[in-house]
Design an enzyme around this catalytic site. Structure first.
Site, PDB file in Angstrom:
ATOM      1  CB  THR A 281      -9.947   4.901  -0.902  1.00 37.54           C
ATOM      2  OG1 THR A 281      -9.533   5.399   0.495  1.00 37.54           O
ATOM      3  CG2 THR A 281      -9.553   3.707  -1.576  1.00 37.54           C
TER       4      THR A 281
ATOM      5  CE  LYS B 292     -13.937   6.002   1.211  1.00 32.51           C
ATOM      6  NZ  LYS B 292     -13.090   6.000   2.235  1.00 32.51           N
TER       7      LYS B 292
ATOM      8  CG  HIS C  68      -1.842  -0.800   1.305  1.00 29.67           C
ATOM      9  ND1 HIS C  68      -3.186  -0.724   0.838  1.00 29.67           N
ATOM     10  CD2 HIS C  68      -1.825  -2.369   1.866  1.00 29.67           C
ATOM     11  CE1 HIS C  68      -3.917  -1.973   0.922  1.00 29.67           C
ATOM     12  NE2 HIS C  68      -3.167  -2.894   1.572  1.00 29.67           N
TER      13      HIS C  68
ATOM     14  CE  LYS D 227      -6.472  13.745   0.527  1.00 30.63           C
ATOM     15  NZ  LYS D 227      -6.321  12.950  -0.656  1.00 30.63           N
ATOM     16  NE  ARG D 228      -3.185  10.284  10.167  1.00 30.54           N
ATOM     17  CZ  ARG D 228      -2.917   9.303  11.304  1.00 30.54           C
ATOM     18  NH1 ARG D 228      -3.570   8.114  11.146  1.00 30.54           N
ATOM     19  NH2 ARG D 228      -1.758   9.367  11.777  1.00 30.54           N
TER      20      ARG D 228
ATOM     21  CE  LYS E 244      -2.018  10.483   3.011  1.00 32.88           C
ATOM     22  NZ  LYS E 244      -2.870   9.782   2.150  1.00 32.88           N
TER      23      LYS E 244
HETATM   24  C1  26W Z   1       4.322   0.782  10.026  1.00 34.77           C
HETATM   25  C2  26W Z   1       3.574   2.168   9.942  1.00 34.77           C
HETATM   26  C3  26W Z   1       2.445   2.023   8.709  1.00 34.77           C
HETATM   27  C4  26W Z   1       1.206   1.724   8.994  1.00 34.77           C
HETATM   28  C5  26W Z   1       0.287   1.871   7.947  1.00 34.77           C
HETATM   29  C6  26W Z   1       2.957   1.971   7.548  1.00 34.77           C
HETATM   30  C7  26W Z   1       2.177   2.174   6.393  1.00 34.77           C
HETATM   31  C8  26W Z   1       0.830   2.095   6.845  1.00 34.77           C
HETATM   32  C9  26W Z   1      -0.175   2.082   5.518  1.00 34.77           C
HETATM   33  C10 26W Z   1       0.351   1.133   4.411  1.00 34.77           C
HETATM   34  C11 26W Z   1      -0.464   3.323   5.031  1.00 34.77           C
HETATM   35  C12 26W Z   1      -1.831   3.512   4.262  1.00 34.77           C
HETATM   36  O1  26W Z   1      -2.862   3.603   4.767  1.00 34.77           O
HETATM   37  N1  26W Z   1      -1.623   3.264   2.971  1.00 34.77           N
HETATM   38  C13 26W Z   1      -2.760   3.879   2.050  1.00 34.77           C
HETATM   39  O2  26W Z   1      -3.371   2.545   1.710  1.00 34.77           O
HETATM   40  C14 26W Z   1      -4.393   3.199   0.966  1.00 34.77           C
HETATM   41  C15 26W Z   1      -5.226   1.759   0.803  1.00 34.77           C
HETATM   42  O3  26W Z   1      -4.456   1.040  -0.433  1.00 34.77           O
HETATM   43  C16 26W Z   1      -4.015   3.970  -0.248  1.00 34.77           C
HETATM   44  O4  26W Z   1      -5.419   4.176  -0.891  1.00 34.77           O
HETATM   45  C17 26W Z   1      -3.221   5.041  -0.074  1.00 34.77           C
HETATM   46  O5  26W Z   1      -2.997   5.711  -1.122  1.00 34.77           O
HETATM   47  C18 26W Z   1      -2.070   4.702   0.889  1.00 34.77           C
HETATM   48  O6  26W Z   1      -1.471   5.902   1.288  1.00 34.77           O
END
Ligand code: 26W
Length: 810
Positions: free
Chosen positions: A655, A659, A362, A547-548, A553
């Site tokens: 995503t 929406k 992701h 968004k975060r 971003k």
């Molecule tokens: C280890 C810390 C950590 C925690 C969560 C690293 C990375 C993440 C996630 C992968 C971050 C995340 O939410 N990525 C997002 O995933 C969405 C679903 O596929 C995508 O639509 C977003 O572009 C992406 O940033």
């Protein structure tokens, strides 16, 4: 076609049924007289009444899977950003109108009762919300599936602003009863950590964990559309294996006696609030192993129960999806159980596990790719670390057999670190990205050498979102207009939104479309007034970025343009400006200082602009606290413009972008993530594109002076950065934002300056388009008509076909 037509069975019966059930629950489950009930009591009484219908579907679905021996899909995720479950239940049971009337008959307001349910915020952002959309779609298309995760006591922190600064406080979703979960003590698992392991001659090992914890199972039914099928989300909570150490207690060591117990419970105490940076914390690794090991054991127990003891058949009946690298330890755990407890040879165990496992990536952000120190792994999971070495060795032999020497980028262990992305890639049957561009970049960058070695392993599965929550439930005005205009085919197959095409030239339809949007804007305007005190004129252009908070971003690019906009209005106050409400929403990871600075800057700029009399009716900024799933459900239907402005090559998919488009909000965005595919389907005319492409961004970043050059070429940008740096928005502390200004001037890694002028020009194109209401409505309706493909039903059907080879039950 009216909303009632979406309901199951006839309305009168349903109202009578609900009235009877709510009254009975209020008495016998809540133990309260209806006359003395609180709003929360009504929420619980309604939930328990709805739950019965869901349980009927649940038990029937489970029976079908067992009887027909259907293949099961297991989705392992550290995060499920569910939000409120009551709205899913009501929508998928088709009981919205009946609930409204039944509650009204008790003098209760439906929206107020539903809003009593706390969000289950068991996730950070995109990855967690995607998992929740996927579960609902799996149930809606009748796929036998289960989600596995952690039942955190505390989900993502509550955000509040103190003098514009983000302050975090613990979230407490379980403080008031959760009517949707069922305890399953019969399926509890004991999980071990640490200790030591001895290997015998045949490579089999005996691992004696140093400490154990109980994984307690909690099941939540996930009901699909029209309750035709219901799947399960199993969340594990950590409990002590020994509740109390009596010897220590008897020795008067009262604290010690409970120590082990509290240690155990920390494992599922709280969600790590980081969404892009891994910190290599031991507790995080233990959380990942805790839920993964409990899930793998549970999966094997169910397989045995349904298909006998020959675990070689696993790939025929089980598919496991690893939601990013966080559950990757599932691979050595499965190999461990096959070898140490089921007599498999290591190589055979690896191949069997590879027949079951799949991995979704992701993010390409280097800081987000998990690497656990091998010393930590040896201490916490010695047997697994040993097996990771065996898997690394197996991969070497596999490639040597094909005359290939593995390049260092593909090693599983390097410089004292275990690379979880590489381990997941080697142990996966299929590896996928989440948008076409992202998958392409995976092949060209982080997994390039792997892609050369295994050219058929990486596939693309572009994300999607559930249309039940993100259209049918959150946008009644548009839903009703769609039902009236094109019937309800789209509720079964979102692709049928394209039936709107002939209506896009019909001004009467477009006026109704604009009226539906305005109804949502009035609702949001009231919501914003309560939460921020800001007056948002429903006729202004609602420009939304939710968004975060993260540099890639580029919320700060949006803000710089807002400042330039402010300057331009002050220079020409009498120009016929399009009134704009700029809405921000989002949390920063608590440890991410610059993101927290950006939040403070947005709030400080808002304070100055909103207080400027010249801006009245022209420009206002609103930043409601604690953006979450429920907030998104109010904001997205009311948006006119969707801000998807990440640096090209950085947002894996997005995503929220899907929406917004579904709810009739054109996008201003870069060619990044799924924006590319949204623009391909919507059409270039109805998408406000700007900025460097992913390739151009890589080239631009190589230019040492790219920031300075861009700033000197743009007076508007220069002025805005200067105002930030000189304290125009922080008169009480002139240098508060010098870090942001310096970062932009010196590094600007995310190319905010390079894309600024193009972005500003795109915003002016937005203004010109918004000047023509019917033309704007056509653009907005065109987005809705052409994004049916971004339904997570399509995504899940694609996974089932291309990754899991699993069939749906109907
Ligand atoms: C280890 C810390 C950590 C925690 C969560 C690293 C990375 C993440 C996630 C992968 C971050 C995340 O939410 N990525 C997002 O995933 C969405 C679903 O596929 C995508 O639509 C977003 O572009 C992406 O940033």
């Amino acid at each position: 076609m009216t909303p009632q037509d979406l309901s199951q069975g006839n309305l009168v019966d349903n109202v009578a049924f609900l009235r009877r059930e709510i009254d009975r629950r209020m008495r016998y489950v809540i133990g309260c007289e209806p006359g003395r009930a609180t709003l929360n009591d009504w929420r619980l009484a309604l939930a328990f009444s709805l739950r019965d219908r869901i349980v009927d579907s649940w038990l029937a679905s489970r029976r079908r899977v067992r009887e027909e021996g259907l293949k099961r899909v297991y989705y392992l995720s550290m995060e499920f950003l569910i939000g409120r479950l009551i709205s899913d239940a009501i929508t998928n049971l088709g009981l919205e109108e009946a609930s409204r009337q039944a509650l009204a008959s008790f003098g209760q307001d439906y929206d107020a009762v539903v809003a009593e349910e706390p969000d289950a915020a068991l996730g950070n952002g995109g990855l967690g919300r995607l998992a929740a959309c996927f579960l609902e779609s799996m149930a809606s298309i009748g796929l036998p599936a289960m989600g596995y995760g952690v039942r955190y006591d505390h989900g993502l922190f509550r955000q509040s602003f103190h003098d514009g600064w983000q302050v975090e406080s613990p979230e407490d979703w379980l403080k008031r009863r959760n009517p949707w979960e069922f305890e399953r003590p019969e399926d509890n698992q004991v999980i071990g950590f640490g200790g030591e392991m001895r290997e015998d001659a045949s490579g089999r090992a005996v691992w004696t964990p140093g400490e154990t914890v109980m994984a307690a199972a909690y099941d939540t039914p996930i009901v699909g559309w029209k309750a035709r099928w219901t799947d399960t989300l199993r969340l594990w909570a950590a409990k002590p294996t020994r509740i109390f150490d009596l010897e220590r207690f008897n020795r008067g060591d009262f604290l010690g006696a409970a120590e082990q117990a509290s240690l155990a419970q920390t494992l599922s105490r709280v969600l790590y609030p980081d969404d892009t940076t891994e910190h290599g914390r031991e507790l995080r690794l233990k959380q990942e192993y805790f839920f993964t090991a409990a899930s793998v054991r549970d999966i094997l127990a169910r397989f045995r129960d349904e298909h006998g003891d020959d675990l070689r058949k696993l790939p025929q009946k089980v598919a496991i999806q690893l939601n990013d690298t966080h559950p990757t330890i599932a691979a050595p755990e499965l190999v461990r159980i096959l070898v140490d407890e089921n007599g498999f040879e290591v190589d055979e165990a690896i191949e069997t596990a590879r027949g079951v496992l799949n991995y979704t990536n992701h993010t390409l952000l280097p800081e987000a790719l998990e690497r656990w120190s091998t010393s930590l792994m040896w201490r916490v999971l010695p047997r697994h670390m040993r097996l990771i070495e065996r898997i690394d060795d197996w991969h070497i032999r596999q490639n040597r057999a094909r005359g290939v020497e593995r390049p260092p980028s593909t090693w599983l262990i390097d410089h004292g670190e275990t690379r979880m992305g590489n381990l997941a890639f080697v142990m996966a049957n299929k590896v996928n990205g989440v948008s076409a561009l992202h998958t392409d970049l995976m092949k060209k960058t982080v997994f390039h050498d792997f892609h050369v070695m295994h050219p058929d392993r990486i596939v693309n599965q572009t994300n999607g979102v559930t249309p039940r929550r993100w259209l049918t439930a959150c946008n009644p005005p548009l839903r009703n207009l769609l039902l009236e205009t094109i019937g309800d085919g789209w509720t079964e197959d979102l692709g049928k939104l394209e039936d709107l095409e002939p209506h896009l030239k019909d001004s009467a339809f477009l006026e109704k479309f604009a009226a539906a949007k305005r109804e949502n804007k009035v609702r949001l305007s009231n919501w914003l007034k309560i939460r921020t005190g800001v007056e948002a004129d429903p006729d202004a252009l609602f420009d939304v970025q939710i968004k975060r908070i993260h540099e890639y971003k580029r919320q700060h690019l949006n803000l710089l343009e807002a400042i330039a906009h402010w300057n331009a209005i002050r220079r020409e106050p009498d120009r016929d400006w399009i009134p704009r409400v700029r809405i921000f929403g989002g949390k920063a990871a608590p440890g991410y200082a610059l993101a927290k600075q950006i939040i403070k800057l947005i709030n400080d700029v808002a304070k100055v602009i909103n207080a400027d009399p010249l801006m009245r009716g022209r420009l206002v900024i609103a930043y409601p606290e604690n953006y979450n799933v429920s907030a998104a459900e109010v904001i997205i239907p009311a948006a006119d413009l969707s801000e998807q402005i990440s640096t090209a090559g950085k947002e894996a998919s997005g995503t929220g972008n899907m929406k917004f488009a579904m709810n009739g909000a054109p996008t201003i965005g870069t060619l990044d993530g799924a924006n590319v595919e949204i623009r391909d389907l919507v059409g270039a005319d109805d998408f406000f594109l700007f900025g460097l492409t992913a390739e151009e961004a890589v080239e631009e970043r190589k230019r040492p002076d790219h920031a300075a050059a861009a700033i000197s070429a743009s007076p508007a940008l220069q002025e805005a950065i200067e105002q930030i740096a000189s304290g125009v928005f922080s008169p009480d502390d002139h240098h508060r934002f010098s870090a942001i200004a310096e970062n932009l001037r010196r590094y600007d890694y995310f190319l905010v300056c390079s894309d600024f002028d193009d972005y500003a020009a795109a915003q002016r194109r937005v203004d010109e388009a918004y000047r023509k209401p019917l033309e704007w409505a056509r653009m907005a309706a065109t987005n809705t008509a052409r994004v049916g493909w971004f339904s997570s039903d399509r995504t899940i059907r694609s996974y089932a076909r291309e990754v899991w080879t699993a069939d749906t039950a109907f």
